[in-house]
Design a protein around this motif. Structure first.
Motif, PDB file in Angstrom:
ATOM      1  N   SER A  20      30.486  38.651  28.528  1.00  0.00           N
ATOM      2  CA  SER A  20      30.849  37.030  28.871  1.00  0.00           C
ATOM      3  C   SER A  20      30.330  36.720  30.023  1.00  0.00           C
ATOM      4  O   SER A  20      29.731  35.936  30.311  1.00  0.00           O
ATOM      5  CB  SER A  20      32.135  36.642  28.130  1.00  0.00           C
ATOM      6  OG  SER A  20      33.140  37.251  29.010  1.00  0.00           O
ATOM      7  N   GLU A  21      30.892  37.591  31.041  1.00  0.00           N
ATOM      8  CA  GLU A  21      30.714  37.180  32.654  1.00  0.00           C
ATOM      9  C   GLU A  21      29.040  37.254  32.751  1.00  0.00           C
ATOM     10  O   GLU A  21      28.641  36.398  33.551  1.00  0.00           O
ATOM     11  CB  GLU A  21      31.602  38.211  33.159  1.00  0.00           C
ATOM     12  CG  GLU A  21      31.270  37.564  34.868  1.00  0.00           C
ATOM     13  CD  GLU A  21      32.302  38.469  35.691  1.00  0.00           C
ATOM     14  OE1 GLU A  21      31.910  38.358  36.820  1.00  0.00           O
ATOM     15  OE2 GLU A  21      33.084  39.361  35.500  1.00  0.00           O
ATOM     16  N   TYR A  22      28.487  38.279  32.206  1.00  0.00           N
ATOM     17  CA  TYR A  22      26.994  38.331  32.527  1.00  0.00           C
ATOM     18  C   TYR A  22      26.392  37.238  31.902  1.00  0.00           C
ATOM     19  O   TYR A  22      25.452  36.638  32.403  1.00  0.00           O
ATOM     20  CB  TYR A  22      26.621  39.730  32.110  1.00  0.00           C
ATOM     21  CG  TYR A  22      24.993  39.910  32.418  1.00  0.00           C
ATOM     22  CD1 TYR A  22      24.541  40.500  33.392  1.00  0.00           C
ATOM     23  CD2 TYR A  22      24.254  39.510  31.204  1.00  0.00           C
ATOM     24  CE1 TYR A  22      23.079  40.789  33.630  1.00  0.00           C
ATOM     25  CE2 TYR A  22      22.783  39.826  31.219  1.00  0.00           C
ATOM     26  CZ  TYR A  22      22.084  40.246  32.422  1.00  0.00           C
ATOM     27  OH  TYR A  22      20.785  40.278  32.464  1.00  0.00           O
ATOM     28  N   TYR A  23      26.726  36.992  30.766  1.00  0.00           N
ATOM     29  CA  TYR A  23      26.089  35.930  30.044  1.00  0.00           C
ATOM     30  C   TYR A  23      26.325  34.818  30.698  1.00  0.00           C
ATOM     31  O   TYR A  23      25.294  33.817  30.959  1.00  0.00           O
ATOM     32  CB  TYR A  23      26.565  35.781  28.667  1.00  0.00           C
ATOM     33  CG  TYR A  23      25.983  34.634  27.791  1.00  0.00           C
ATOM     34  CD1 TYR A  23      24.740  34.566  27.446  1.00  0.00           C
ATOM     35  CD2 TYR A  23      26.822  33.587  27.507  1.00  0.00           C
ATOM     36  CE1 TYR A  23      24.051  33.826  26.712  1.00  0.00           C
ATOM     37  CE2 TYR A  23      26.394  32.469  26.619  1.00  0.00           C
ATOM     38  CZ  TYR A  23      24.897  32.768  26.317  1.00  0.00           C
ATOM     39  OH  TYR A  23      24.321  31.565  25.474  1.00  0.00           O
ATOM     40  N   ARG A  24      27.265  34.270  31.235  1.00  0.00           N
ATOM     41  CA  ARG A  24      27.779  33.095  31.817  1.00  0.00           C
ATOM     42  C   ARG A  24      27.047  32.941  33.093  1.00  0.00           C
ATOM     43  O   ARG A  24      26.247  31.994  33.555  1.00  0.00           O
ATOM     44  CB  ARG A  24      29.169  32.617  31.881  1.00  0.00           C
ATOM     45  CG  ARG A  24      29.408  31.399  32.648  1.00  0.00           C
ATOM     46  CD  ARG A  24      31.168  31.307  32.835  1.00  0.00           C
ATOM     47  NE  ARG A  24      31.588  32.126  33.811  1.00  0.00           N
ATOM     48  CZ  ARG A  24      32.118  32.940  34.008  1.00  0.00           C
ATOM     49  NH1 ARG A  24      33.129  33.109  32.680  1.00  0.00           N
ATOM     50  NH2 ARG A  24      32.520  33.940  34.711  1.00  0.00           N
ATOM     51  N   GLU A  25      27.278  33.979  33.942  1.00  0.00           N
ATOM     52  CA  GLU A  25      26.730  34.069  35.540  1.00  0.00           C
ATOM     53  C   GLU A  25      25.088  34.181  35.516  1.00  0.00           C
ATOM     54  O   GLU A  25      24.772  33.568  36.383  1.00  0.00           O
ATOM     55  CB  GLU A  25      27.522  34.977  36.314  1.00  0.00           C
ATOM     56  CG  GLU A  25      29.011  34.892  36.230  1.00  0.00           C
ATOM     57  CD  GLU A  25      29.431  33.257  36.934  1.00  0.00           C
ATOM     58  OE1 GLU A  25      28.969  32.924  37.909  1.00  0.00           O
ATOM     59  OE2 GLU A  25      30.420  32.710  36.632  1.00  0.00           O
ATOM     60  N   THR A  26      24.873  35.304  35.024  1.00  0.00           N
ATOM     61  CA  THR A  26      23.482  35.551  35.127  1.00  0.00           C
ATOM     62  C   THR A  26      22.542  34.788  34.236  1.00  0.00           C
ATOM     63  O   THR A  26      21.653  34.120  34.580  1.00  0.00           O
ATOM     64  CB  THR A  26      23.090  36.975  34.936  1.00  0.00           C
ATOM     65  OG1 THR A  26      24.042  37.712  35.796  1.00  0.00           O
ATOM     66  CG2 THR A  26      21.736  37.585  35.072  1.00  0.00           C
ATOM     67  N   VAL A  27      22.754  34.951  32.676  1.00  0.00           N
ATOM     68  CA  VAL A  27      21.817  34.035  31.902  1.00  0.00           C
ATOM     69  C   VAL A  27      22.019  32.773  31.845  1.00  0.00           C
ATOM     70  O   VAL A  27      20.934  32.094  32.058  1.00  0.00           O
ATOM     71  CB  VAL A  27      22.152  34.756  30.360  1.00  0.00           C
ATOM     72  CG1 VAL A  27      21.137  34.096  29.485  1.00  0.00           C
ATOM     73  CG2 VAL A  27      21.804  36.202  30.246  1.00  0.00           C
ATOM     74  N   LEU A  28      22.969  32.069  31.703  1.00  0.00           N
ATOM     75  CA  LEU A  28      23.126  30.625  31.877  1.00  0.00           C
ATOM     76  C   LEU A  28      23.166  30.048  32.991  1.00  0.00           C
ATOM     77  O   LEU A  28      22.349  29.145  33.331  1.00  0.00           O
ATOM     78  CB  LEU A  28      24.448  30.186  30.909  1.00  0.00           C
ATOM     79  CG  LEU A  28      24.537  30.593  29.483  1.00  0.00           C
ATOM     80  CD1 LEU A  28      26.178  30.357  29.196  1.00  0.00           C
ATOM     81  CD2 LEU A  28      23.737  29.865  28.763  1.00  0.00           C
TER      82      LEU A  28
END
Length: 148
Positions: A20-28
């Motif tokens: 979730s952190e990678y998805y929120r911070e990097t992807v989104l």
């Protein structure tokens, strides 16, 4: 004239497990949001994602709620369904149309590197006629009514 959307694949960094952190911070935040701001420039749009566990994390959903004016909600409490129907590829134009076109374009080809595969996907995307994309999106209401 067709706009060039071929650079809008968002590829996960090599070796990364999408939590979730990678998805929120990097992807989104770092990749998707800047593209959205450039592409839509104040026009109406709605954010949609599937039900991957990292996408449904509370911190991710809170950020999406605070950042995007409109999105299809998923209920994480398991007490109610939310707006997003689980396991429903019929409601995502990428799932019922576009991925198959991309897959067919690269099927059976050998790639020596990940970068070669990425380049092939970008080329395949750039060859999809805008009318095919429009048709996939226009087909969405019919699929939605069938699901309801």
């Amino acid at each position: 004239m067709r706009k060039n959307y071929s650079n809008k694949f968002i590829f996960v960094d090599p070796g990364v497990k999408v939590k979730s952190e990678y998805y929120r911070e990097t992807v989104l935040k770092k990749k998707f949001l800047p593209w959205v701001r450039r592409h839509f420039r104040g026009r109406h749009w709605c954010f949609q994602q599937d039900g991957a566990p990292s996408y449904k994390a509370e911190a991710v959903l809170n950020w999406i709620h605070d950042t995007f004016s409109e999105f299809i909600k998923v209920d994480i409490s398991k007490k109610k369904l939310g707006q997003w129907p689980p396991n429903s590829p019929d409601l995502n134009p990428n799932d019922y149309a576009i991925w198959g076109i991309l897959e067919a374009a690269i099927y059976g080809k050998k790639f020596n590197t990940i970068n070669e595969l990425k380049a092939a996907l970008r080329r395949a995307w750039s060859r999809i006629d805008v009318n095919v994309l429009a048709s996939a999106v226009d087909n969405w209401p019919k699929r939605f009514r069938a699901c309801v």
